[in-house]
Write an enzyme that holds these catalytic residues in place. Structure first.
Site, PDB file in Angstrom:
ATOM      1  N   HIS A 147       1.926   0.657   8.541  1.00 58.89           N
ATOM      2  CA  HIS A 147       2.550   0.177   7.645  1.00 58.89           C
ATOM      3  C   HIS A 147       3.389   0.923   6.891  1.00 58.89           C
ATOM      4  O   HIS A 147       3.585   1.275   5.707  1.00 58.89           O
ATOM      5  CB  HIS A 147       1.478  -0.245   6.408  1.00 58.89           C
ATOM      6  CG  HIS A 147       0.502  -1.588   6.961  1.00 58.89           C
ATOM      7  ND1 HIS A 147      -0.209  -2.352   6.176  1.00 58.89           N
ATOM      8  CD2 HIS A 147       0.381  -2.149   8.227  1.00 58.89           C
ATOM      9  CE1 HIS A 147      -0.874  -3.446   6.839  1.00 58.89           C
ATOM     10  NE2 HIS A 147      -0.370  -3.021   8.142  1.00 58.89           N
ATOM     11  N   TYR A 198       5.468  -8.711  -6.435  1.00 59.71           N
ATOM     12  CA  TYR A 198       5.329  -9.639  -5.455  1.00 59.71           C
ATOM     13  C   TYR A 198       3.672  -9.578  -5.155  1.00 59.71           C
ATOM     14  O   TYR A 198       3.428 -10.279  -4.135  1.00 59.71           O
ATOM     15  CB  TYR A 198       6.074  -9.066  -4.015  1.00 59.71           C
ATOM     16  CG  TYR A 198       7.432  -9.535  -4.662  1.00 59.71           C
ATOM     17  CD1 TYR A 198       8.074 -10.966  -4.737  1.00 59.71           C
ATOM     18  CD2 TYR A 198       8.423  -8.535  -5.221  1.00 59.71           C
ATOM     19  CE1 TYR A 198       9.062 -10.993  -4.731  1.00 59.71           C
ATOM     20  CE2 TYR A 198       9.641  -8.952  -5.636  1.00 59.71           C
ATOM     21  CZ  TYR A 198      10.162 -10.178  -5.567  1.00 59.71           C
ATOM     22  OH  TYR A 198      11.206 -10.582  -5.970  1.00 59.71           O
TER      23      TYR A 198
END
Length: 424
Positions: free
Chosen positions: A200, A305
């Site tokens: 990631h 987000y």
């Protein structure tokens, strides 16, 4: 008689599809602002069912508004040519166009090459810094400066090792006149903190109005992903910097001992695509969700987000995250999400007039489902989805609209390919 009956059945089927799609994606909160959708918006002029046919990982979760997931299907009517320009790239990650239409292509293993429009692949450029190449780490994105024709400047991201820890570095250099090496190489930014994990990293780059946007992943593990919500960390952020790596003016936060001034937005998981919508000048981003919940977002200054507080889909271990929570005040909803996951990566808006039905459409590379997604966008909502090149069985890592009106894409494989998709 039979022919008229078939036509009547088809017409009834076509007219009923939009209402079927609405029933399947009915908002979870009919009184929310996003859920107040006009009847005209709900009646989508498409004659195809959603392209996703598998059951969702989180079937009890409902979208926040109509069309947020499993949009009606679409199909390109323009005849296409699909050409493979190169077949032997080593896990290519990114495409950047040079002024003459040739391409810079990165290979995750640590090489950057120039490829001609006819598919001639150069030797690796010299002088790149050492790259950590393992798992999801490697040489990642590359972009050219808006004044490349005069300054020959380019920027790229890669994973850098410091002992047993790793981070994303942003580097700047000039392509030499003989196009064999990089000159004046300098690392201008490093994401912090560094971490031992090799997953990631995120890492798309975007240059817009003279400023660099860099999207950075959450580094996967439970112990560090919480930093996506913290302002003293680069983890799970989009940062906005000058070409020397310093925080850009106008960012939402001041640099202090507890706040990073380069932060533009927070709460991302593993963002791997960024592009400016030329029709609206807005920043669009794609990111990998957990088990389901891949997202397309419009990135706003100072916005949150949600990760890892809210998400669609399930957590890494297959259980609901925070009880399956998908919304919270002051946290932004994705424009679109996929459940099950498709693993979205690089993306591009198509603005050429060569294929008119593609104008203002968003194209997204899919790794897991091995295709290129075409999303039809109207008023920042997805009203149609198509899956292209499904027959190629390739992990698509990046897709770019070329200066010639064609799409170009690379596939993240040991024998990675460079595709050109054009009008016949």
């Amino acid at each position: 008689m039979l022919q008229h009956l078939k036509k009547s059945i088809y017409l009834l089927f076509t007219l009923s599809l939009p209402f079927y799609f609405y029933a399947c994606t009915k908002p979870s909160n009919e009184h929310s602002k996003d859920a107040v959708t006009s009847a005209n918006e709900r009646v989508v002029a498409m004659a195809y069912p959603p392209v996703e046919t598998l059951p969702p990982n989180a079937p009890t979760q409902k979208p926040a508004f109509y069309g947020q997931t499993r949009s009606p299907g679409a199909k390109t009517q323009t005849p296409l040519n699909v050409t493979i320009l190169a077949r032997t790239l080593n896990h290519p990650w990114s495409i950047a166009f040079l002024p003459d239409g040739r391409m810079l292509v990165t290979e995750k293993s640590g090489n950057m090459r120039i490829i001609t429009t006819t598919g001639i692949v150069s030797s690796p450029l010299l002088n790149l810094p050492a790259v950590k190449y393992q798992a999801e780490a490697g040489l990642l994105d590359v972009i050219t400066d808006e004044n490349f024709s005069t300054n020959r400047q380019l920027f790229w991201t890669y994973v850098e090792a410091s002992g047993t820890k790793y981070t994303v570095a942003v580097a700047r250099a000039n392509l030499s006149a003989d196009e064999t090496k990089l000159d004046n190489v300098k690392v201008i930014y490093r994401a912090t903190p560094s971490y031992t994990g090799l997953q990631h990293f995120g890492s798309r780059l975007l240059l817009y109005q003279g400023l660099l946007y860099v999207c950075l992943g959450d580094r996967h593990d439970d112990s560090i992903r919480v930093q996506a919500q913290q302002l003293n960390s680069s983890i799970g952020k989009v940062v906005r910097i000058n070409k020397d790596g310093t925080p850009a003016a106008g960012n939402p936060y001041k640099t202090t001992s507890t706040t990073k001034g380069e932060i533009w937005s927070i709460g991302s998981r593993d963002p791997q695509g960024m592009v400016i919508n030329p029709a609206t000048s807005e920043l669009w981003e794609s990111e990998h969700g957990p088990t389901g919940g891949d997202e397309i977002n419009i990135i706003k200054r100072g916005a949150n987000y949600g990760w890892p507080v809210i998400t669609y889909g399930l957590d890494n271990d297959g259980t609901p995250l925070n009880g399956g929570k998908t919304a919270q005040d002051n946290m932004r909803q994705p424009v679109y999400y996929w459940d099950p996951a498709i693993a979205p990566s690089g993306m591009t808006f198509y603005s050429s007039s060569v294929i008119t039905e593609w104008q203002d459409n968003l194209f997204v590379a899919s790794l897991k489902d091995k295709h290129i997604v075409r999303l039809i966008i109207n008023n920042n909502r997805v009203t149609g989805e198509e899956r292209l090149l499904t027959d190629q069985n390739q992990r698509f890592r990046d897709v770019k609209a070329g200066p010639d009106g064609a799409l170009y894409a690379v596939t993240d494989e040991l024998q990675g390919r460079l595709y050109r998709i054009s009008k016949k």
